[in-house]
Design a protein around this motif. Structure first.
Motif, PDB file in Angstrom:
ATOM      1  N   LYS A 186       0.824  -1.205   0.000  1.00 54.52           N
ATOM      2  CA  LYS A 186       0.000   0.000   0.000  1.00 54.52           C
ATOM      3  C   LYS A 186       0.860   1.258   0.000  1.00 54.52           C
ATOM      4  N   ASN A 187       1.913   1.273   0.830  1.00 51.45           N
ATOM      5  CA  ASN A 187       2.719   2.489   0.926  1.00 51.45           C
ATOM      6  C   ASN A 187       3.626   2.701  -0.280  1.00 51.45           C
ATOM      7  N   GLN A 188       3.632   1.765  -1.220  1.00 55.67           N
ATOM      8  CA  GLN A 188       4.396   1.937  -2.455  1.00 55.67           C
ATOM      9  C   GLN A 188       3.542   2.428  -3.611  1.00 55.67           C
ATOM     10  N   LEU A 189       2.245   2.535  -3.408  1.00 56.38           N
ATOM     11  CA  LEU A 189       1.343   2.917  -4.492  1.00 56.38           C
ATOM     12  C   LEU A 189       1.690   4.280  -5.068  1.00 56.38           C
ATOM     13  N   GLN A 190       1.673   4.347  -6.392  1.00 53.76           N
ATOM     14  CA  GLN A 190       1.855   5.592  -7.128  1.00 53.76           C
ATOM     15  C   GLN A 190       0.840   5.624  -8.268  1.00 53.76           C
ATOM     16  N   PRO A 191       0.521   6.816  -8.768  1.00 57.62           N
ATOM     17  CA  PRO A 191      -0.440   6.908  -9.866  1.00 57.62           C
ATOM     18  C   PRO A 191      -0.053   6.022 -11.043  1.00 57.62           C
ATOM     19  N   GLY A 192      -1.037   5.306 -11.562  1.00 54.04           N
ATOM     20  CA  GLY A 192      -0.797   4.383 -12.668  1.00 54.04           C
ATOM     21  C   GLY A 192      -0.738   2.941 -12.221  1.00 54.04           C
ATOM     22  N   ASP A 193      -0.538   2.698 -10.909  1.00 45.18           N
ATOM     23  CA  ASP A 193      -0.609   1.343 -10.377  1.00 45.18           C
ATOM     24  C   ASP A 193      -2.081   0.923 -10.324  1.00 45.18           C
ATOM     25  N   ALA A 219      -4.549  10.693   5.592  1.00 47.00           N
ATOM     26  CA  ALA A 219      -4.569   9.428   6.329  1.00 47.00           C
ATOM     27  C   ALA A 219      -4.452   8.214   5.409  1.00 47.00           C
ATOM     28  N   HIS A 220      -4.482   8.449   4.102  1.00 45.19           N
ATOM     29  CA  HIS A 220      -4.410   7.375   3.114  1.00 45.19           C
ATOM     30  C   HIS A 220      -5.534   6.358   3.306  1.00 45.19           C
ATOM     31  N   THR A 221      -6.705   6.865   3.652  1.00 50.35           N
ATOM     32  CA  THR A 221      -7.892   6.015   3.737  1.00 50.35           C
ATOM     33  C   THR A 221      -8.775   6.160   2.508  1.00 50.35           C
ATOM     34  N   PRO A 239     -12.981   4.829  -1.043  1.00 53.33           N
ATOM     35  CA  PRO A 239     -12.351   4.308   0.174  1.00 53.33           C
ATOM     36  C   PRO A 239     -11.350   3.215  -0.178  1.00 53.33           C
ATOM     37  N   TYR A 240     -10.193   3.234   0.507  1.00 48.45           N
ATOM     38  CA  TYR A 240      -9.182   2.216   0.245  1.00 48.45           C
ATOM     39  C   TYR A 240      -9.605   0.889   0.875  1.00 48.45           C
ATOM     40  N   ALA A 241      -9.523  -0.252   0.163  1.00 45.90           N
ATOM     41  CA  ALA A 241      -9.111  -0.356  -1.219  1.00 45.90           C
ATOM     42  C   ALA A 241     -10.304  -0.285  -2.174  1.00 45.90           C
ATOM     43  N   TYR A 242     -11.515  -0.546  -1.667  1.00 51.11           N
ATOM     44  CA  TYR A 242     -12.696  -0.390  -2.501  1.00 51.11           C
ATOM     45  C   TYR A 242     -13.933  -0.391  -1.616  1.00 51.11           C
ATOM     46  N   TRP A 243     -15.087  -0.164  -2.235  1.00 50.57           N
ATOM     47  CA  TRP A 243     -16.341  -0.066  -1.502  1.00 50.57           C
ATOM     48  C   TRP A 243     -16.698  -1.374  -0.809  1.00 50.57           C
ATOM     49  N   ASN A 244     -16.384  -2.484  -1.441  1.00 49.67           N
ATOM     50  CA  ASN A 244     -16.615  -3.778  -0.819  1.00 49.67           C
ATOM     51  C   ASN A 244     -15.460  -4.708  -1.171  1.00 49.67           C
ATOM     52  N   ASN A 245     -15.374  -5.847  -0.458  1.00 42.54           N
ATOM     53  CA  ASN A 245     -14.251  -6.775  -0.621  1.00 42.54           C
ATOM     54  C   ASN A 245     -12.909  -6.074  -0.454  1.00 42.54           C
ATOM     55  N   SER A 246     -12.883  -5.023   0.351  1.00 50.23           N
ATOM     56  CA  SER A 246     -11.699  -4.162   0.436  1.00 50.23           C
ATOM     57  C   SER A 246     -10.438  -4.933   0.810  1.00 50.23           C
ATOM     58  N   SER A 247     -10.550  -5.853   1.743  1.00 49.18           N
ATOM     59  CA  SER A 247      -9.363  -6.563   2.227  1.00 49.18           C
ATOM     60  C   SER A 247      -8.790  -7.530   1.199  1.00 49.18           C
ATOM     61  N   ARG A 248      -9.504  -7.765   0.125  1.00 50.55           N
ATOM     62  CA  ARG A 248      -9.074  -8.762  -0.854  1.00 50.55           C
ATOM     63  C   ARG A 248      -8.418  -8.149  -2.094  1.00 50.55           C
ATOM     64  N   TYR A 249      -8.315  -6.828  -2.129  1.00 55.38           N
ATOM     65  CA  TYR A 249      -7.653  -6.170  -3.249  1.00 55.38           C
ATOM     66  C   TYR A 249      -6.135  -6.203  -3.060  1.00 55.38           C
ATOM     67  N   VAL A 250      -5.435  -6.370  -4.172  1.00 61.12           N
ATOM     68  CA  VAL A 250      -3.978  -6.434  -4.163  1.00 61.12           C
ATOM     69  C   VAL A 250      -3.444  -5.365  -5.107  1.00 61.12           C
ATOM     70  N   ALA A 251      -2.391  -4.671  -4.681  1.00 61.00           N
ATOM     71  CA  ALA A 251      -1.796  -3.606  -5.496  1.00 61.00           C
ATOM     72  C   ALA A 251      -0.726  -4.192  -6.418  1.00 61.00           C
ATOM     73  N   TYR A 252      -0.746  -3.736  -7.680  1.00 59.68           N
ATOM     74  CA  TYR A 252       0.252  -4.162  -8.660  1.00 59.68           C
ATOM     75  C   TYR A 252       0.793  -2.950  -9.418  1.00 59.68           C
ATOM     76  N   ARG A 253       2.059  -3.052  -9.799  1.00 57.57           N
ATOM     77  CA  ARG A 253       2.694  -2.026 -10.637  1.00 57.57           C
ATOM     78  C   ARG A 253       3.038  -2.639 -11.983  1.00 57.57           C
ATOM     79  N   TYR A 254       2.649  -1.962 -13.055  1.00 55.43           N
ATOM     80  CA  TYR A 254       2.918  -2.451 -14.412  1.00 55.43           C
ATOM     81  C   TYR A 254       4.418  -2.579 -14.629  1.00 55.43           C
ATOM     82  N   ASN A 255       4.848  -3.712 -15.156  1.00 53.63           N
ATOM     83  CA  ASN A 255       6.270  -3.965 -15.361  1.00 53.63           C
ATOM     84  C   ASN A 255       6.893  -3.047 -16.409  1.00 53.63           C
TER      85      ASN A 255
END
Length: 453
Positions: A186-193, A219-221, A239-255
């Protein structure tokens, strides 16, 4: 004529009848079961073969008596309406599968086969370009659809939207997008991820993906999400990470992402090089506009922003830039509100004067503590409450005025905490893009740090 009896069989691979041609197309495009494909799609293939056989018999063996039916149904996934509520009441919203860009002129003979290969794309793209491409669909309000394609060839669902923004050159689905990225925290997120939820056990139950556009509060919420959902492409605080199923979202950065700074909503970072006049002005929408606004807020320009700063150029950006230019004593074309090399140099290197106050040339920011020293220690929330009277309240008020946030003072500031202090602090907090409890007018440690930075 007696009723024909049919039995299941696998026809020759080179059978030219209409049913078999359709079957081969279905096999080519459907996601394999081992990669999360829907069993119903694979069951439908054998049904197509039986229909093809029936067509051959009833049609006198012409092989073309029955028109090819629709392709197997794509994997369904419950997305959201534009208001963030569950879409299940209106019926599940399907999300698509792997496939080539739509349109004959975009495919070669082996195009679909290449699209099926889950290999890391060799294409590169900057973060600003990702957001620019995403914003294009937002501006055009592309309608959501799991089986339609926009003029650029990308499917009009959530995974097609990310495929488009990342410029993958093919239409992926939530079960394959992770193959093009690297998992991040989460703390590595940048625009475009992206923030991705793929329900492998049941892809139709909530699978969705959004593009991270930057943090919406300190607060990064909450964050700015670009997403393809009903009724059309949206850009909204989420709301981070989404409106529902929030705990199941995973952050990815395009290679394939290239470039350094991102304007992710933090105050620092990024190259000091001037990005060019084309990055600013009416119609501009990129990370450099966000960065410009953040630097202007630090130099006293927060009063011009009712919300933001953000990536889309606005009149608030122009007015804040012009105020900074005039604070340097510039006029005419040198104070037109569009940043040039000199304006950018002054902002990124902390030169010149702040808006509405004096600043040190070449100092940390021209608006920090006395003598350019680091911010004084935060004295605690209890010092800033109704009924309090102390030197910290006076110190806070003076810094607010220096930063350009003193318009609510009819006199002072002074040591007695007042509603004027609270309203000025609130204006400063809102200029940081904060809302709710983060902009209640009572300074916390982060407000204090930024105010004296």
């Amino acid at each position: 004529m007696s009723t024909p009896v049919f039995e299941e069989f696998d026809p020759p691979g080179d059978c030219a009848c209409g049913g078999c041609v359709q079957r081969r197309r279905a096999l080519l495009h459907a996601v394999p079961l081992r990669d999360g494909g829907h069993p119903a799609a694979h069951g439908a293939r054998r049904a197509v073969v039986l229909v093809a056989a029936a067509g051959t018999v009833l049609g006198g063996g012409t092989g073309a008596a029955i028109a090819a039916g629709p392709a197997p149904t794509e994997v369904s996934g419950a997305e959201l309406r534009g208001d963030g509520a569950s879409d299940t009441a209106a019926g599940a919203t399907p999300q698509g599968r792997v496939g080539p860009l739509h349109g004959a002129d975009r495919q070669s003979a082996d195009g679909p086969r290449r699209a099926m290969a889950l290999t890391v794309s060799s294409r590169t793209i900057t973060r600003a370009a990702i957001l620019d491409r995403a914003q294009r669909w937002v501006n055009q309000q592309v309608p959501y659809s799991m089986n339609r394609y926009w003029s650029d060839g990308y499917r009009q669902d959530c995974s097609g939207f990310v495929s488009m923004a990342w410029n993958l050159g093919s239409n992926q689905w939530t079960g394959s997008l992770s193959q093009f990225g690297t998992r991040i925290s989460k703390n590595q997120l940048q625009p475009g991820d992206i923030l991705l939820f793929h329900n492998a056990a049941n892809p139709g139950a909530g699978s969705h993906v959004t593009i991270f556009g930057g943090w919406a509060n300190s607060a990064h919420t909450r964050y700015i999400a670009y997403e393809q959902t009903r009724p059309h492409t949206l850009k909204r605080s989420t709301p981070y990470a989404y409106w529902n199923n929030s705990s199941r979202y995973v952050a990815y950065r395009y290679n394939g992402v290239v470039g350094g700074g991102s304007g992710s909503g933090s105050n620092g970072g990024g190259s000091t090089a001037f990005p060019g006049a084309g990055s600013f002005g009416p119609g501009a929408n990129n990370a450099q506009v966000t960065r410009l606004g953040q630097m202007l807020v630090k130099r006293g320009g927060g009063k011009f922003y009712s919300e933001g700063p953000g990536p889309r150029w606005s009149e608030a950006d122009r007015r804040a830039t012009q105020a900074f230019q005039k604070a340097q004593g510039w006029s005419g074309a040198d104070a037109d509100g569009i940043p040039g090399r000199a304006t950018w140099d002054y902002l990124v290197n902390g030169k010149g004067k702040d808006i509405g106050g004096s600043g040190g040339s070449g100092g940390n920011s021209g608006s920090g503590g006395s003598g350019g020293s680091k911010a004084p220690a935060y004295p605690g929330a209890a010092k800033f409450r109704p009924g309090q009277s102390n030197a910290y309240v006076a110190q806070l008020g003076k810094q607010l005025v220096k930063k350009g946030y003193g318009k609510h003072y009819s006199q002072g500031p002074g040591p007695q905490w007042s509603e004027s202090d609270r309203r000025n602090v609130e204006a400063f907090q809102r200029a940081q893009g904060w809302s709710g409890r983060d902009a209640d007018g009572y300074p916390g440690p982060e407000t204090w740090r930024r105010l004296f930075a």
